[in-house]
Design an enzyme around this catalytic site. Sequence first.
Site, PDB file in Angstrom:
ATOM      1  N   GLU A 173     -59.977  67.187  24.185  1.00  0.00           N
ATOM      2  CA  GLU A 173     -58.868  66.665  23.365  1.00  0.00           C
ATOM      3  C   GLU A 173     -58.912  65.144  23.204  1.00  0.00           C
ATOM      4  O   GLU A 173     -57.902  64.453  23.363  1.00  0.00           O
ATOM      5  CB  GLU A 173     -57.525  67.121  23.943  1.00  0.00           C
ATOM      6  CG  GLU A 173     -57.320  68.617  23.846  1.00  0.00           C
ATOM      7  CD  GLU A 173     -55.950  69.089  24.311  1.00  0.00           C
ATOM      8  OE1 GLU A 173     -55.146  68.251  24.792  1.00  0.00           O
ATOM      9  OE2 GLU A 173     -55.665  70.297  24.197  1.00  0.00           O
ATOM     10  N   GLU A 292     -58.849  76.661  23.945  1.00  0.00           N
ATOM     11  CA  GLU A 292     -57.496  76.713  24.513  1.00  0.00           C
ATOM     12  C   GLU A 292     -56.586  77.382  23.502  1.00  0.00           C
ATOM     13  O   GLU A 292     -56.454  76.910  22.372  1.00  0.00           O
ATOM     14  CB  GLU A 292     -56.951  75.319  24.850  1.00  0.00           C
ATOM     15  CG  GLU A 292     -57.575  74.670  26.060  1.00  0.00           C
ATOM     16  CD  GLU A 292     -56.873  73.374  26.480  1.00  0.00           C
ATOM     17  OE1 GLU A 292     -55.628  73.300  26.329  1.00  0.00           O
ATOM     18  OE2 GLU A 292     -57.565  72.450  26.945  1.00  0.00           O
TER      19      GLU A 292
END
Length: 500
Positions: A173, A292
């Site tokens: 991320e 995710e």
Amino acid sequence: MLKASLITDKYYKIGDIDPRIYGSFIEHLGRAVYEGIYQPGSPFADVDGFRSDTIALVKELNVPIVRYPGGNFVSAYNWEDSVGPVAERRKRPELAWQVIESNEFGLNEFVKWSKLAGTAPMMAVNLGTRGIDAARNVLEYCNFKEGTYYSDLRIKHGFKKPHDIKLWCLGNEMDGPWQIGHKSAHEYGRLAWETAKAMKTLDPSIELVACGSSGLMMPTFGEWESTVLDYCYDSVDYISLHTYYNNHANDSADFLANSVGMNDFIKSVTAACDYIKGKKHSKKQINLSFDEWNVWYHSNEADKQLEKWVHAPHQLEDVYNLEDALLVGSMLITLINNCDRVKIACLAQLVNVIAPIMTSDTGAWRQTIFYPFMHASNYGRGTTLQTICDSPVYDSRNYTDVPYIDSAVVWNEKEESITVFAVNKSFTEDAVLTCDLRQFGDISINEHIILTHDDLKAENTENSPVNVAPIYFDGDTSEDGRCTIMLPKQSWNVIRIRIC
């Protein structure tokens, strides 16, 4: 009663399912590791401190890969702290989740646990506070046979054979301002490119995942993917995408419609990949790692009250209900129906932290979301077929033309079987689903598994672990390659069909 129909043809294929779409995730967060998979002194622990009850449930899920060690955690992680004699490992303040990390459980313990659990590691390297050097060193430690500093250090630590880890994430991320070492797309793209070159020079057999956007609504979405891939397209194999859904508004119809948004996200990232492919006149195809995904919101308020800088607090411990399981089922159907481009996916996470498995000092139990994941992982192996599903639709707060029936069809040619996965999103009406499978000749329904409950908010807890659990229905019929299937209101369904 709702009426829907489904037609498929064995010659019209979306693609073969990579079993890795049924992966999961263990981060050094909350009780995922400590008290989740590792708890020395527990009556359930083996000689290495691994919880055998957790391992048994992980095996039920049939998880092929587990991403580790993060997540946000990895962006300030020094992997060297996690290897060697436990008594000599450093305790550190962990910045992502503001806790104390003991490093009692580390890289080698995870590899050892993975083998016991019947899964394989998907390792992430720190591209937040670190970079190329640390990435090549940890790869050398894990995969190089012997005769170098880090490979010999692994052997000194008691692991003669290389870990031979094949799948690696280049950070986590990095588009997010919350991330330690957050970077612009240009900064990250160049670093990912150089790191990938170094890692593949050391071990050409590995596969690498570049960081995509951490959500569809990120302000840099789209531009991030195209910029990052412009740098590292030739050096990586996948780009990641992440998403979590919530029902803070208590709008169940809109909540269950989020599978439409997930599908849009996948299609948009695929388009970005193919744009760069065309721009570079490349024959290589970049696929997707949806590493995710889940429902996450139940624990948000409780987490705000947690004491900081303690070890393994009860953090992100969502207790899931039936409607969460229905959305997870629809998200699994979305992954299955996009298997031509989504090759890897990780339900985040595996134990205690927004997880299908929960533990306490006295046992482990299955949350509601355990069941659709288990069913898809065990019965969703093979080839996804193109389908025409004619379903009634509805409009919700954020979506239009949402089908009441989500479905996917998986053909396992080797086992001569077909599995139909279906979710009925209606809260008031059962549905009749007619399936035209005449291309397969004679068929018979072996099993119809249903997950439902009268209460959409029904949960499983340690004191009531089977409040929401699968039931089996035998009222469906089949004749001349057609079958008629009853889908109860607010239900997840698995219809297992034998080709005669």
